[in-house]
Scaffold this active site. Structure first.
Site, short mmCIF file in Angstrom:
data_model
loop_
_atom_site.label_atom_id
_atom_site.label_comp_id
_atom_site.label_asym_id
_atom_site.label_seq_id
_atom_site.Cartn_x
_atom_site.Cartn_y
_atom_site.Cartn_z
N LEU A 39 0.87 -1.19 0.00
CA LEU A 39 0.00 0.00 0.00
C LEU A 39 0.90 1.24 0.00
CD1 LEU A 39 -2.88 0.82 2.51
CD2 LEU A 39 -0.76 2.12 2.63
N ASN A 40 0.52 2.28 -0.79
CA ASN A 40 1.14 3.59 -0.53
C ASN A 40 0.07 4.67 -0.42
OD1 ASN A 40 1.80 2.87 -3.50
ND2 ASN A 40 2.34 5.01 -3.56
N ASP A 41 0.16 5.74 -1.15
CA ASP A 41 -0.63 6.95 -0.86
C ASP A 41 -2.13 6.73 -0.63
OD1 ASP A 41 1.77 7.53 -2.04
OD2 ASP A 41 0.96 8.72 -3.66
N GLN A 57 -3.29 3.60 -2.96
CA GLN A 57 -2.39 2.99 -3.95
C GLN A 57 -2.10 1.56 -3.48
OE1 GLN A 57 -0.42 4.60 -6.96
NE2 GLN A 57 -2.58 5.11 -6.77
N TYR A 100 -2.15 5.73 -10.96
CA TYR A 100 -1.43 6.49 -9.93
C TYR A 100 -2.39 7.36 -9.11
CZ TYR A 100 3.39 5.18 -11.07
OH TYR A 100 4.58 4.51 -11.22
N SER A 101 -1.81 8.13 -8.21
CA SER A 101 -2.59 8.82 -7.18
C SER A 101 -3.54 9.89 -7.71
CB SER A 101 -1.65 9.46 -6.17
OG SER A 101 -1.16 8.46 -5.32
N ARG A 168 1.87 14.63 -11.97
CA ARG A 168 0.88 13.64 -11.50
C ARG A 168 0.13 14.10 -10.24
NH1 ARG A 168 5.97 11.02 -11.25
NH2 ARG A 168 6.91 11.08 -9.18
N ASP A 169 -0.79 13.25 -9.83
CA ASP A 169 -1.51 13.35 -8.55
C ASP A 169 -2.49 14.53 -8.46
OD1 ASP A 169 0.35 11.33 -8.09
OD2 ASP A 169 1.69 12.61 -6.93
N GLU A 222 5.50 15.98 -5.20
CA GLU A 222 4.44 14.98 -5.43
C GLU A 222 3.21 15.34 -4.60
OE1 GLU A 222 6.53 11.16 -4.50
OE2 GLU A 222 6.46 10.87 -6.66
C1 FRU Z 1 3.87 9.19 -4.11
C2 FRU Z 1 3.77 8.66 -5.52
C3 FRU Z 1 2.86 9.53 -6.38
C4 FRU Z 1 2.38 8.57 -7.43
C5 FRU Z 1 2.21 7.30 -6.63
C6 FRU Z 1 2.46 6.03 -7.39
O1 FRU Z 1 4.21 8.21 -3.18
O2 FRU Z 1 5.03 8.51 -6.11
O3 FRU Z 1 3.50 10.67 -6.91
O4 FRU Z 1 1.20 8.96 -8.03
O5 FRU Z 1 3.12 7.39 -5.55
O6 FRU Z 1 2.16 4.93 -6.61
#
Ligand code: FRU
Length: 479
Positions: A39-41, A57, A100-101, A168-169, A222
């Site tokens: 898991l991330n963001d 994520q 992505y995010s 992104r994001d 980011e």
């Molecule tokens: C931040 C990031 C975002 C991107 C996502 C990809 O942790 O790098 O910039 O959208 O993670 O998983």
């Protein structure tokens, strides 16, 4: 549904079938984690049709990351959660190398998700200036669970020329009948910046301006967020490329906010870090039905594996989100405090008296606990809270320090912050995650840790205080 979507769905279901989120030594009691994998963001945070939605994520196929999907949790009360499965799959020509995010925007009974599609072209590219296509995509939903077709709203070909491919994001909001979006980016001169867009209809987006600092403040920004709190506008970013200092920027990457000035500009010297712990990145905020602005961060850090690791990898999963935090402003600084609802996890209360010089409480780390110390009066040379020597919080001369033993830190050593006089502490400990809030949430430390015992002796030394302690029940996950 395309064949690719079906195949991905089937394979994720296969992996998740065996995931038991209550099984495993380090599985968490009050933090959201992936069923399996990585898991991330936090993404798409919103209150919609009676429920909180938290997307994230998610890389179900690989505990070390890789191909990103959007996982999805919902809750009515921010305490107990339902896992809704995968909301978005990397199944279109726009996002075949990762969904992505991004963020959610809700209006007229619809949920809109805006996010970045990641496409990496095969070939000999640096993937910074060339070889990457990251368009801004949109999907719509009538129920928050099923989503329509992906639509490209800003093609990668339309971004301003002075940016690299790293854009992104999207974070979207509405202000005075107009819609706005910020995107994080890297300028060709290796300078982090935010792209600011506006729209009349959520579909056609007009580039308005770039927001950046006069000198480069890192090479990439980011996960931007832009919001108003107490009449002040703030820009939150997760910058990469800042130099480590003794009390600031101690991790490989950072995250924090600038107050936005009247003329719309931001200054590096106004930057405030959100969190001083080892594991905090890419936070996102949203406003709920009660009008509160809540923040959730990723309790993890990209590219830190040379310094510290997560012992949950052996259990087949990695990383978690912070608990939801309510934001308020005091003297121009944002305070973060656990959302009130988290108190619903508390079991019986123990009142801690401060007459003794050393206060000892036996705690069940495998349950999690909530410790609140108020009216702290430091009487010794330093004030300390030790959890069986595995985690030691120390305050001395206006400096707070959080340190770990070799076993429990898994490579994490210590982090420090200048705090001013210590007045109160709230410590929320989970099986393998700890969040410490100082001075009404003015300074926060969030860190993963891995105690090697289920019960530890909590020792509080060097000061007088009024204290309360609760063991916590574990949150309920339904699938
Ligand atoms: C931040 C990031 C975002 C991107 C996502 C990809 O942790 O790098 O910039 O959208 O993670 O998983």
């Amino acid at each position: 549904m395309s064949t690719l979507t079906k195949v991905l769905e089937k394979n994720v279901a296969e992996i998740e079938k065996n995931a038991d989120m209550t099984e495993g030594r380090f599985r968490l009691g009050h933090h959201l984690m992936p069923p399996m994998g990585w898991l991330n963001d936090p993404n798409g945070l919103c209150w919609y049709k009676g429920r909180y939605h938290v997307f994230f994520q998610y890389a179900p196929f690989d505990v070390e990351g890789g191909l990103k999907f959007w996982g999805h949790y919902t809750s009515e009360d921010l305490v107990d959660w339902k896992y809704e499965g995968t909301a978005l799959y990397p199944d279109s020509p726009y996002d075949c190398h990762g969904v992505y995010s991004g963020s959610a925007f809700t209006e007229h009974g619809k949920m809109h998700l805006f996010f970045t599609g990641n496409v990496k072209i095969d070939g000999d590219y640096d993937y910074i200036n060339e070889g990457r296509e990251t368009s801004t995509l949109h999907v719509e939903s009538e129920d928050g669970i099923h989503f329509g077709d992906k639509e490209e709203v800003i093609s990668f070909e339309k971004y301003p020329e002075n940016f690299t491919c790293h854009i992104r994001d999207p974070k979207v909001w509405k202000e005075n009948d107009k819609y706005y979006m910020v995107l994080g980016g890297r300028l060709k001169e290796d300078k982090g910046a935010v792209l600011f867009y506006s729209s009349e209809n959520l579909r056609e987006w007009k580039f308005e301006r770039t927001i950046t600092t006069s000198e480069a403040f890192g090479y990439m920004w980011e996960c931007p967020d832009y919001f108003e709190l107490d009449g002040q506008k703030f820009l939150s970013i997760s910058p990469q490329g800042l130099k480590r200092e003794e009390f600031r920027f101690q991790n490989v990457y950072q995250s924090g906010y600038f107050p936005v000035k009247e003329d719309g500009s931001v200054s590096a010297e106004d930057f405030q870090e959100w969190d001083k712990g080892f594991d905090f990145y890419a936070p996102q905020t949203f406003v709920d039905n009660k009008g509160r602005r809540l923040l959730i961060g990723w309790m993890g850090m990209p590219d830190a594996e040379d310094e510290y690791v997560n012992k949950t990898i052996d259990e087949g999963w990695q990383h978690c989100l912070t608990i939801p935090r309510e934001l308020t402003v005091r003297d121009g600084k944002i305070l973060q405090n656990p959302a009130k609802e988290l108190e619903g996890l508390r079991k019986e209360k123990t009142i801690l008296y401060d007459e003794k010089t050393i206060m000892e409480v036996r705690v069940e780390v495998n349950e999690g606990f909530d410790l609140v110390l108020e009216e702290i009066n430091v009487t010794g040379s330093s004030f300390q809270i030790s959890m069986g020597g595995q985690m030691i919080f120390k305050y001395e001369n206006n400096i707070a320090e959080l340190g770990f033993s070799e076993v429990s830190g898994a490579g994490r050593t210590k982090r420090r912050a200048k705090t001013g006089e210590l007045k109160n502490i709230r410590l929320l400990a989970d099986t393998s995650a700890v969040e410490i809030y100082l001075n009404d949430g003015e300074t926060v430390f969030s860190t993963r840790y891995y105690p090697d015992r289920d019960d530890l002796q909590l020792k509080i030394m060097g000061g007088k205080f009024r204290g309360n302690f609760w063991n916590l029940r574990k949150m309920i996950f339904t699938k």
